[in-house]
Design an enzyme around this catalytic site. Structure first.
Site, PDB file in Angstrom:
ATOM      1  N   ARG A   1       0.834  -1.195   0.000  1.00 50.54           N
ATOM      2  CA  ARG A   1       0.000   0.000   0.000  1.00 50.54           C
ATOM      3  C   ARG A   1       0.883   1.264   0.000  1.00 50.54           C
ATOM      4  NH1 ARG A   1      -0.743   4.625   2.500  1.00 50.54           N
ATOM      5  NH2 ARG A   1      -0.367   3.621   4.492  1.00 50.54           N
ATOM      6  N   ASP A   2       1.558   1.513   1.107  1.00 48.07           N
ATOM      7  CA  ASP A   2       2.331   2.751   1.233  1.00 48.07           C
ATOM      8  C   ASP A   2       3.464   2.791   0.220  1.00 48.07           C
ATOM      9  OD1 ASP A   2       2.708   5.183   2.342  1.00 48.07           O
ATOM     10  OD2 ASP A   2       3.598   4.487   4.210  1.00 48.07           O
TER      11      ASP A   2
ATOM     12  N   HIS B   1       4.463   3.864  12.824  1.00 46.82           N
ATOM     13  CA  HIS B   1       4.730   3.825  11.381  1.00 46.82           C
ATOM     14  C   HIS B   1       5.760   4.898  11.065  1.00 46.82           C
ATOM     15  CE1 HIS B   1       3.019   3.608   7.098  1.00 46.82           C
ATOM     16  NE2 HIS B   1       3.671   4.740   7.068  1.00 46.82           N
TER      17      HIS B   1
ATOM     18  N   HIS C   1       8.832   6.551   8.563  1.00 48.26           N
ATOM     19  CA  HIS C   1       9.542   6.665   7.291  1.00 48.26           C
ATOM     20  C   HIS C   1      10.999   7.005   7.586  1.00 48.26           C
ATOM     21  CE1 HIS C   1       6.212   6.779   4.180  1.00 48.26           C
ATOM     22  NE2 HIS C   1       5.574   6.588   5.319  1.00 48.26           N
TER      23      HIS C   1
ATOM     24  N   CYS D   1       9.012   8.369  -3.269  1.00 50.24           N
ATOM     25  CA  CYS D   1       8.700   8.610  -4.673  1.00 50.24           C
ATOM     26  C   CYS D   1      10.017   8.721  -5.443  1.00 50.24           C
ATOM     27  CB  CYS D   1       7.898   9.896  -4.817  1.00 50.24           C
ATOM     28  SG  CYS D   1       7.575  10.270  -6.541  1.00 50.24           S
TER      29      CYS D   1
ATOM     30  N   ASN E   1       9.287   3.980   3.627  1.00 50.00           N
ATOM     31  CA  ASN E   1       9.107   3.427   4.958  1.00 50.00           C
ATOM     32  C   ASN E   1      10.411   2.745   5.364  1.00 50.00           C
ATOM     33  OD1 ASN E   1       6.210   3.121   3.613  1.00 50.00           O
ATOM     34  ND2 ASN E   1       5.982   3.223   5.821  1.00 50.00           N
TER      35      ASN E   1
END
Ligand code: ZN
Length: 308
Positions: A15-16, A207, A209, A240, A249
């Protein structure tokens, strides 16, 4: 330092990670990855999201992925949703776990949605009611609970008031998501200790990054405060590739390696994850941000030396 005997990891790369990729994986490719993750031992996997398919085309086949996999006993397949429409899609495809999201950055939320984070969460009540009625578990996440690019450090009172808004709609499983990669370890340790003490009825996910190289430090700081559930992304997916400086992540194999070396049980086979992450560059057309994929495990080095 507090040292947990075991932790749970949710794999969020599908997903992420994939939502930021130029390449769009097919349903078959995603199903193959989910099966490989289950085989490696994952019990919690974020398989995709039910966002608008035009806005996030990489996730448009999440419904088909969930349908193709079906239910796997003991494995939670969760999807990120924007609102009640996401619950409707979860019901239609048989997804049993959904996660809502709100930004703790007041400016971000007000600019984008014209309402405060608390108003956004209160607006989730219909999604919560629909999920509960359909027997779907629902959790909530808070983006940028540590800091945002607009306001800097997030006041703890802002985080508290969003947690309370979530509790008001019946959500007690909450993810603190450092989407901006601005969290730092001592702050993480303090906020984690604070929320655990103030809201003992809640369960937590963290969570991180690795945008500024602090994600592993932040995980250790959260563990020290008693946290035991963490999101990570195989191969460190999530940055990205077209934005300079953007990082993904924390890589799953980096977290697993830390746990392997520190004797923290995860139930996940690190070798299988490294193998799976190794297939990503060819699939996505670019390199990955994963220390262990580059350097290998400590144990591999020792094994290679003793063979000589
Ligand atoms: Zn994220």
């Amino acid at each position: 330092m507090n040292h947990p005997s075991s932790i749970r990891i949710c794999e969020v790369g599908l997903r992420d990670g994939l939502q930021n990729e130029a390449a769009i994986l097919t349903t078959d490719q995603k199903v193959t990855i989910v099966r490989a993750l289950v085989d490696a031992g994952f019990k919690v996997i974020e398989v995709g999201s039910f966002m608008h398919p035009v806005k996030v085309p990489q996730m448009a086949n999440t419904d088909d992925v969930v349908k193709a996999i079906g239910e796997i006993p003991g494995v939670e397949l969760r999807a990120l949703i924007p609102n009640k429409r996401g619950v409707d899609r979860a019901i239609a495809c048989g997804c049993k776990k959904v996660k809502l999201n709100v930004s703790a950055s007041r400016m971000h939320n007000i600019k984008n949605l014209n309402r405060t984070p608390e108003e956004s969460v209160a607006g989730f009540k219909d999604a919560c009611d629909a999920a509960r009625e359909a027997g779907i578990a629902i959790s909530g996440s808070i983006s940028m609970p540590f800091a945002s690019p607009w306001e800097g450090r997030t006041p703890v009172s802002d985080v508290d008031s969003i947690i309370e808004a979530y509790m008001n709609v019946g959500i007690t499983e909450i993810s603190l998501s450092d989407a901006s990669g601005m969290a730092v370890p001592y702050q993480v340790n303090e906020l984690c200790a604070h929320v655990r003490e103030k809201y003992p009825q809640c369960t937590w996910w963290l969570h991180f990054h690795n945008t500024r190289g602090l994600a592993i430090g932040n995980i250790l700081a959260a563990m020290d405060a008693g946290m035991t559930q963490f999101d990570s992304s195989f191969g460190g997916l999530g940055g990205c590739p077209f934005v300079p400086g953007a990082a993904g992540n924390i890589s799953t194999e980096d977290v697993l390696h830390l746990c392997e070396e520190e004797g923290i049980e995860t139930g996940i086979d690190i070798k299988k994850v490294i193998e799976l992450s190794g297939t990503l560059p060819a699939m996505l057309g670019h390199g990955l941000d994963s220390y262990i994929l580059r350097a290998g495990r400590n144990k591999d080095l020792i094994a290679a030396k003793s063979e000589k």
